[in-house]
Design an enzyme around this catalytic site. Structure first.
Site, PDB file in Angstrom:
ATOM      1  N   THR A 216      51.122 -74.166  31.573  1.00  0.00           N
ATOM      2  CA  THR A 216      50.134 -73.309  32.243  1.00  0.00           C
ATOM      3  C   THR A 216      49.968 -71.985  31.517  1.00  0.00           C
ATOM      4  O   THR A 216      50.927 -71.423  31.006  1.00  0.00           O
ATOM      5  CB  THR A 216      50.573 -73.044  33.687  1.00  0.00           C
TER       6      THR A 216
ATOM      7  N   GLY B 201      58.993 -71.926  34.896  1.00  0.00           N
ATOM      8  CA  GLY B 201      60.253 -71.589  35.547  1.00  0.00           C
ATOM      9  C   GLY B 201      61.346 -71.354  34.518  1.00  0.00           C
ATOM     10  O   GLY B 201      61.562 -72.178  33.633  1.00  0.00           O
TER      11      GLY B 201
ATOM     12  N   GLU C  51      52.474 -78.434  39.639  1.00  0.00           N
ATOM     13  CA  GLU C  51      52.479 -79.826  39.186  1.00  0.00           C
ATOM     14  C   GLU C  51      51.182 -80.536  39.543  1.00  0.00           C
ATOM     15  O   GLU C  51      51.147 -81.738  39.776  1.00  0.00           O
ATOM     16  CB  GLU C  51      53.659 -80.582  39.741  1.00  0.00           C
TER      17      GLU C  51
HETATM   18  C1  LIG Z   1      61.531 -81.692  41.803  1.00  0.00           C
HETATM   19  C2  LIG Z   1      61.306 -81.157  40.431  1.00  0.00           C
HETATM   20  C3  LIG Z   1      60.560 -79.827  40.482  1.00  0.00           C
HETATM   21  C4  LIG Z   1      60.375 -79.242  39.123  1.00  0.00           C
HETATM   22  C5  LIG Z   1      59.702 -77.883  39.207  1.00  0.00           C
HETATM   23  C6  LIG Z   1      58.244 -77.978  38.830  1.00  0.00           C
HETATM   24  C7  LIG Z   1      57.711 -76.607  38.582  1.00  0.00           C
HETATM   25  C8  LIG Z   1      56.241 -76.681  38.245  1.00  0.00           C
HETATM   26  C9  LIG Z   1      55.838 -77.080  37.009  1.00  0.00           C
HETATM   27  C10 LIG Z   1      54.400 -77.147  36.689  1.00  0.00           C
HETATM   28  O1  LIG Z   1      53.544 -76.798  37.478  1.00  0.00           O
HETATM   29  S1  LIG Z   1      54.052 -77.768  35.108  1.00  0.00           S
HETATM   30  C11 LIG Z   1      52.298 -77.674  34.991  1.00  0.00           C
HETATM   31  C12 LIG Z   1      51.636 -78.675  35.887  1.00  0.00           C
HETATM   32  N1  LIG Z   1      50.240 -78.708  35.634  1.00  0.00           N
HETATM   33  C13 LIG Z   1      49.461 -79.714  36.041  1.00  0.00           C
HETATM   34  O2  LIG Z   1      49.874 -80.640  36.711  1.00  0.00           O
HETATM   35  C14 LIG Z   1      48.034 -79.670  35.582  1.00  0.00           C
HETATM   36  C15 LIG Z   1      47.141 -80.530  36.438  1.00  0.00           C
HETATM   37  N2  LIG Z   1      46.014 -81.025  35.665  1.00  0.00           N
HETATM   38  C16 LIG Z   1      46.057 -82.282  35.092  1.00  0.00           C
HETATM   39  O3  LIG Z   1      46.998 -83.038  35.182  1.00  0.00           O
HETATM   40  C17 LIG Z   1      44.822 -82.711  34.331  1.00  0.00           C
HETATM   41  O4  LIG Z   1      44.094 -81.585  33.918  1.00  0.00           O
HETATM   42  C18 LIG Z   1      43.896 -83.630  35.202  1.00  0.00           C
HETATM   43  C19 LIG Z   1      43.535 -82.924  36.488  1.00  0.00           C
HETATM   44  C20 LIG Z   1      44.608 -84.920  35.466  1.00  0.00           C
HETATM   45  C21 LIG Z   1      42.621 -83.888  34.431  1.00  0.00           C
HETATM   46  O5  LIG Z   1      43.001 -84.309  33.145  1.00  0.00           O
HETATM   47  P1  LIG Z   1      41.858 -84.576  32.076  1.00  0.00           P
HETATM   48  O6  LIG Z   1      40.772 -83.568  32.220  1.00  0.00           O
HETATM   49  O7  LIG Z   1      42.507 -84.737  30.748  1.00  0.00           O
HETATM   50  O8  LIG Z   1      41.343 -86.014  32.492  1.00  0.00           O
HETATM   51  P2  LIG Z   1      40.017 -86.383  33.298  1.00  0.00           P
HETATM   52  O9  LIG Z   1      38.843 -86.086  32.407  1.00  0.00           O
HETATM   53  O10 LIG Z   1      40.015 -85.817  34.661  1.00  0.00           O
HETATM   54  O11 LIG Z   1      40.228 -87.976  33.435  1.00  0.00           O
HETATM   55  C22 LIG Z   1      40.027 -88.797  32.267  1.00  0.00           C
HETATM   56  C23 LIG Z   1      40.780 -90.109  32.519  1.00  0.00           C
HETATM   57  O12 LIG Z   1      42.183 -89.869  32.328  1.00  0.00           O
HETATM   58  C24 LIG Z   1      42.878 -90.365  33.442  1.00  0.00           C
HETATM   59  N3  LIG Z   1      44.101 -89.561  33.592  1.00  0.00           N
HETATM   60  C25 LIG Z   1      44.173 -88.229  33.823  1.00  0.00           C
HETATM   61  N4  LIG Z   1      45.470 -87.850  33.862  1.00  0.00           N
HETATM   62  C26 LIG Z   1      46.204 -88.962  33.651  1.00  0.00           C
HETATM   63  C27 LIG Z   1      47.607 -89.223  33.589  1.00  0.00           C
HETATM   64  N5  LIG Z   1      48.503 -88.244  33.769  1.00  0.00           N
HETATM   65  N6  LIG Z   1      48.008 -90.494  33.350  1.00  0.00           N
HETATM   66  C28 LIG Z   1      47.095 -91.479  33.187  1.00  0.00           C
HETATM   67  N7  LIG Z   1      45.734 -91.328  33.229  1.00  0.00           N
HETATM   68  C29 LIG Z   1      45.328 -90.053  33.465  1.00  0.00           C
HETATM   69  C30 LIG Z   1      41.942 -90.205  34.586  1.00  0.00           C
HETATM   70  O13 LIG Z   1      42.317 -91.026  35.675  1.00  0.00           O
HETATM   71  C31 LIG Z   1      40.642 -90.642  33.933  1.00  0.00           C
HETATM   72  O14 LIG Z   1      40.644 -92.033  33.862  1.00  0.00           O
HETATM   73  P3  LIG Z   1      39.234 -92.822  33.939  1.00  0.00           P
HETATM   74  O15 LIG Z   1      38.662 -92.500  35.279  1.00  0.00           O
HETATM   75  O16 LIG Z   1      38.390 -92.254  32.828  1.00  0.00           O
HETATM   76  O17 LIG Z   1      39.617 -94.258  33.777  1.00  0.00           O
HETATM   77  C1  FAD Z   2      56.172 -71.503  41.862  1.00  0.00           C
HETATM   78  C2  FAD Z   2      55.403 -72.028  40.683  1.00  0.00           C
HETATM   79  C3  FAD Z   2      56.092 -72.574  39.597  1.00  0.00           C
HETATM   80  C4  FAD Z   2      55.400 -73.021  38.486  1.00  0.00           C
HETATM   81  N1  FAD Z   2      56.099 -73.526  37.413  1.00  0.00           N
HETATM   82  C5  FAD Z   2      55.418 -73.917  36.309  1.00  0.00           C
HETATM   83  C6  FAD Z   2      56.119 -74.395  35.158  1.00  0.00           C
HETATM   84  O1  FAD Z   2      57.353 -74.478  35.160  1.00  0.00           O
HETATM   85  N2  FAD Z   2      55.418 -74.738  34.046  1.00  0.00           N
HETATM   86  C7  FAD Z   2      54.040 -74.662  34.019  1.00  0.00           C
HETATM   87  O2  FAD Z   2      53.458 -74.992  32.989  1.00  0.00           O
HETATM   88  N3  FAD Z   2      53.334 -74.235  35.112  1.00  0.00           N
HETATM   89  C8  FAD Z   2      53.993 -73.867  36.235  1.00  0.00           C
HETATM   90  N4  FAD Z   2      53.295 -73.429  37.343  1.00  0.00           N
HETATM   91  C9  FAD Z   2      51.839 -73.307  37.279  1.00  0.00           C
HETATM   92  C10 FAD Z   2      51.153 -74.397  38.065  1.00  0.00           C
HETATM   93  O3  FAD Z   2      51.260 -75.617  37.414  1.00  0.00           O
HETATM   94  C11 FAD Z   2      49.688 -73.999  38.272  1.00  0.00           C
HETATM   95  O4  FAD Z   2      49.648 -72.863  39.088  1.00  0.00           O
HETATM   96  C12 FAD Z   2      48.919 -75.151  38.921  1.00  0.00           C
HETATM   97  O5  FAD Z   2      48.742 -76.194  37.987  1.00  0.00           O
HETATM   98  C13 FAD Z   2      47.545 -74.721  39.454  1.00  0.00           C
HETATM   99  O6  FAD Z   2      46.771 -74.189  38.419  1.00  0.00           O
HETATM  100  P1  FAD Z   2      46.143 -72.703  38.579  1.00  0.00           P
HETATM  101  O7  FAD Z   2      47.221 -71.804  39.013  1.00  0.00           O
HETATM  102  O8  FAD Z   2      45.405 -72.410  37.331  1.00  0.00           O
HETATM  103  O9  FAD Z   2      45.118 -72.844  39.779  1.00  0.00           O
HETATM  104  P2  FAD Z   2      43.488 -73.243  39.667  1.00  0.00           P
HETATM  105  O10 FAD Z   2      43.392 -74.492  38.968  1.00  0.00           O
HETATM  106  O11 FAD Z   2      42.850 -72.024  39.087  1.00  0.00           O
HETATM  107  O12 FAD Z   2      43.224 -73.412  41.197  1.00  0.00           O
HETATM  108  C14 FAD Z   2      42.559 -72.404  41.954  1.00  0.00           C
HETATM  109  C15 FAD Z   2      41.581 -73.126  42.884  1.00  0.00           C
HETATM  110  O13 FAD Z   2      40.597 -73.764  42.067  1.00  0.00           O
HETATM  111  C16 FAD Z   2      40.413 -75.096  42.525  1.00  0.00           C
HETATM  112  N5  FAD Z   2      40.021 -75.991  41.418  1.00  0.00           N
HETATM  113  C17 FAD Z   2      40.447 -75.961  40.138  1.00  0.00           C
HETATM  114  N6  FAD Z   2      39.916 -76.972  39.429  1.00  0.00           N
HETATM  115  C18 FAD Z   2      39.111 -77.666  40.286  1.00  0.00           C
HETATM  116  C19 FAD Z   2      38.287 -78.831  40.164  1.00  0.00           C
HETATM  117  N7  FAD Z   2      38.178 -79.491  39.002  1.00  0.00           N
HETATM  118  N8  FAD Z   2      37.636 -79.264  41.265  1.00  0.00           N
HETATM  119  C20 FAD Z   2      37.766 -78.609  42.448  1.00  0.00           C
HETATM  120  N9  FAD Z   2      38.523 -77.507  42.620  1.00  0.00           N
HETATM  121  C21 FAD Z   2      39.179 -77.035  41.550  1.00  0.00           C
HETATM  122  C22 FAD Z   2      41.780 -75.505  43.062  1.00  0.00           C
HETATM  123  O14 FAD Z   2      41.645 -76.590  43.987  1.00  0.00           O
HETATM  124  C23 FAD Z   2      42.258 -74.215  43.726  1.00  0.00           C
HETATM  125  O15 FAD Z   2      41.764 -74.179  45.059  1.00  0.00           O
HETATM  126  C24 FAD Z   2      53.979 -72.965  38.472  1.00  0.00           C
HETATM  127  C25 FAD Z   2      53.289 -72.431  39.557  1.00  0.00           C
HETATM  128  C26 FAD Z   2      53.985 -71.977  40.672  1.00  0.00           C
HETATM  129  C27 FAD Z   2      53.225 -71.413  41.847  1.00  0.00           C
END
Ligand SMILES: CCCCCCC/C=C/C(=O)SCCNC(=O)CCNC(=O)[C@H](O)C(C)(C)COP(=O)(O)OP(=O)(O)OC[C@H]1O[C@@H](n2cnc3c(N)ncnc32)[C@H](O)[C@@H]1OP(=O)(O)O
Ligand code: FAD
Length: 581
Positions: A68, A107, A350
């Site tokens: 992120t 994190g 996530e």
């Molecule tokens: C208990 C443990 C706790 C640990 C602590 C955790 C702390 C937090 C960590 C974090 O937050 S890490 C950062 C997390 N960030 C995210 O999760 C980001 C979310 N966004 C996405 O995953 C992607 O941007 C998206 C929303 C999936 C979109 O991806 P993209 O734009 O590349 O694809 P699309 O154009 O939407 O779809 C195209 C095609 O691809 C398929 N697809 C998308 N993702 C996946 C996947 N992961 N695996 C397989 N296929 C995937 C999607 O279904 C589309 O398929 P078709 O419809 O074209 O067939």
């Molecule tokens: C406690 C905590 C721990 C974290 N740890 C990690 C980590 O270890 N590593 C890491 O990489 N990241 C980490 N993150 C980041 C986290 O993965 C992001 O905050 C999360 O993926 C959401 O993305 P954003 O913050 O950009 O929100 P945005 O995507 O900007 O979301 C804001 C609003 O926009 C809306 N939105 C965005 N896209 C769309 C769409 N396509 N259609 C409709 N609505 C949409 C959402 O629904 C939401 O309401 C952490 C976040 C938190 C809060």
């Protein structure tokens, strides 16, 4: 005496708040032991694993997952950090070209981690190949100082998990060896040529794995909350149920039973779904290692669906448990506020839930349309193409309720797909039409996900090996769960014609009877979760039920109670009081 993690505090003497800050409020090593470890296991090749895994296991390397950025979290393809291959030196040059490319949130990134898996846009031979994972050392392994070209810091106080030093990271043309690109699925060769993966989303694998892990984590957190609130409800006496009679346990009130018992059932619902998705995740991972990616879409969608539903259900359940404890639920030593703040973030991280549910909806619409064309669809969505007649299950039986979910979900997808077609005919642009239907699409995904969770709950209870007594209680909990979620979604069942108003009244009546029937099981059920007092960390939920003594004892630990007159009196109050003389 067990020590409290690395704080070296004997557990029994630790204040509840200290317990929360390490065990509940966010362990600063959680991303190291989860995402960082999984990225090495699933995205690094064997040679890279040999190099880094032993060091990570010995905590010589403490890693995080830096994806992120301050400008992008959801839209991974929009990430701005660049990794440009330099064929002269056979290195990648990492750079943060803009303020919005600053890595933000990971994190442990602020002060704990000395390495990270960094997701960056990979460029080689003048072409961008999208986000790819790289192993990047951030700090000197001996001095822990940030390395030249790496700018690190902590992002500041948050709603919760403040012990997790979520950090920021910028690169200033920072060079890493070519072999630091995680090369299990794709590679850049020495000459700079790019070798593509067998599926272009395999680099997203750690996100999928973590979503599955979150489902299980949510069931545990909700189990903690219902344990605290249920035990407290058995100890707390309040008001008069019958005028003149002694004050009853608040668990005798039907409204209190309604606040707690459906969430006790939810713990099992989430847990059984977590087990099912975890099995799928392991099967798909094994298939991928043999080059078969056929079921990857199913895993992606199911992990999105279950992560969204379990994070939302557990957060709402924990808040309901907090409210069910009245004023004492608002006190930190109850353990409920930190449970809430460390769970509500699972809705966001996530993969923000709305975005994940839209991924599910995309799959539902695509599968429904494939079914219309007679094309094969994958198992979890095969029902979209099945006939919508209710089979001959006994009316309002568990099977009939599951069929009602199935048919209502299929109906909603069909209705929403028609709406999408109408909107497309108006807009003549699929993406605009999609956006104009996205609220309805999210509802489709939610109902589909609930259908899955209900079906898994019932099939697990029906097949579980348990004593008759345990099975009977689980059957009652499952029945309560099914009816509770039908009553919360009445509109869908009325619209699909699968249930009538009379059916819903009958089911509601049965739900109230189930609350009374399950009341005697409430405390045994939460005791069966078997949380040690030290881990529960709650003055309200301790095994011995000495709530008031524990609240009072915990208050004595407040620094403010070290003296009768606080320093603030002399510094602020006394001058204030005298100023008006
Ligand atoms: C208990 C443990 C706790 C640990 C602590 C955790 C702390 C937090 C960590 C974090 O937050 S890490 C950062 C997390 N960030 C995210 O999760 C980001 C979310 N966004 C996405 O995953 C992607 O941007 C998206 C929303 C999936 C979109 O991806 P993209 O734009 O590349 O694809 P699309 O154009 O939407 O779809 C195209 C095609 O691809 C398929 N697809 C998308 N993702 C996946 C996947 N992961 N695996 C397989 N296929 C995937 C999607 O279904 C589309 O398929 P078709 O419809 O074209 O067939
Ligand atoms: C406690 C905590 C721990 C974290 N740890 C990690 C980590 O270890 N590593 C890491 O990489 N990241 C980490 N993150 C980041 C986290 O993965 C992001 O905050 C999360 O993926 C959401 O993305 P954003 O913050 O950009 O929100 P945005 O995507 O900007 O979301 C804001 C609003 O926009 C809306 N939105 C965005 N896209 C769309 C769409 N396509 N259609 C409709 N609505 C949409 C959402 O629904 C939401 O309401 C952490 C976040 C938190 C809060």
């Amino acid at each position: 005496m067990r020590k409290l993690a690395e704080h070296n505090i004997p557990l029994r003497e630790a204040s509840i708040t200290q317990v929360h800050s390490v065990l509940r409020d966010g362990n600063p090593l959680i991303v190291h032991t989860s995402m960082f470890a999984n990225a090495l296991a699933s995205l690094a090749n064997p040679k890279q694993q040999q190099q880094w895994v032993p060091l990570a296991e010995k905590n010589r390397i403490i890693g995080t997952y830096a994806q992120t950025e301050i400008g992008h979290g959801t839209f991974v393809r929009g990430l701005e950090t660049t990794a440009i291959f330099d064929p002269e030196t056979k290195e990648f040059v990492l750079h943060s070209p803009t303020i919005t490319s600053t890595k933000w949130w990971p994190g442990g990134l602020g002060k704990t981690a000395n390495a990270a898996i960094v997701m960056a846009q990979l460029y080689t031979q003048g072409k961008c190949y999208g986000p790819h994972p790289f192993f990047v050392q951030l700090r000197d392994f001996d001095t822990h100082h940030s390395l030249p070209g790496v700018i690190l810091g902590e992002i500041g106080p948050r709603l919760g998990i403040n012990s997790q030093d979520n950090g920021y990271l910028r690169f200033d043309h920072y060079r890493i060896p070519r072999t630091n690109m995680l090369m299990r699925h794709s590679q850049v060769l020495e000459d700079g040529s790019y070798v593509k993966p067998i599926h272009n989303k395999l680099s997203y694998g750690t996100m999928v794995w973590t979503r599955v892990a979150i489902v299980h984590s949510c069931s545990k957190k909700l189990a903690c909350a219902v344990t605290i609130a249920t035990r407290y409800s058995a100890v707390r006496h309040q008001s008069e149920l019958v005028p003149g009679k002694p004050e009853p346990q608040i668990l005798e009130y039907q409204t209190q039973q309604y606040k707690l018992l459906p969430h006790i059932a939810s713990v099992f619902a989430i847990l059984f779904s977590a087990s099912s998705v975890l099995r799928m995740q392991r099967n798909v991972a094994a298939s991928i290692s043999k080059g078969n990616v056929e079921l990857l879409p199913e895993l992606h969608i199911l992990s999105c669906a279950m992560k969204a539903l379990s994070s939302q259900d557990s957060t709402q359940g924990i808040e309901t448990c907090r409210l069910a404890c009245g004023g004492h639920g608002y006190i930190a030593s109850s353990g409920l506020p930190s449970l809430y703040t460390s769970t509500t973030c699972t809705i966001t991280y996530e993969g923000e839930n709305t975005v994940l549910l839209l991924q599910v909806a995309r799959y539902l619409i695509k599968s429904y349309r494939a079914g219309l064309e007679g094309l094969p669809v994958l198992p979890s969505v095969m029902y979209l193409t099945a006939p919508s007649a209710m089979h001959q299950s006994p009316p309002l039986s568990n099977q009939a309720l599951i069929e009602a979910f199935r048919i209502s979900s299929a109906n909603l997808v069909k209705e929403t797909e028609s709406r999408l077609c109408r909107q497309f005919n108006l807009e003549q642009n699929f993406h605009y039409a999609w956006n104009r239907c996205s609220v309805a699409l999210v509802h489709c995904a939610e109902l589909h996900s609930r259908y899955y969770m209900c079906e898994k709950f019932l099939s697990t209870v029906e097949s579980i090996r348990a004593s008759d007594r345990v099975r009977s209680v689980l059957q009652d909990l499952c029945r309560l769960y099914l009816i509770h979620h039908i009553t919360l979604n009445q509109g869908h069942f009325l619209r699909s014609g699968t249930l009538s108003g009379v059916d819903l009244s009958t089911l509601e009546e049965e739900m109230y009877e189930l609350l009374a029937k399950l009341r005697p099981q409430a405390v045994p059920l939460v005791d069966a979760f078997d949380f040690r007092d030290e881990l529960l960390g709650s003055t309200l939920g301790a095994w011995d039920g000495r709530v008031y003594e524990r609240l009072y004892e915990e208050a004595q630990k407040s620094p403010l109670n070290k003296t009768d007159v606080s320093k603030a009196y002399h510094k602020y109050l006394q001058p204030l009081m005298k100023s008006n003389l």
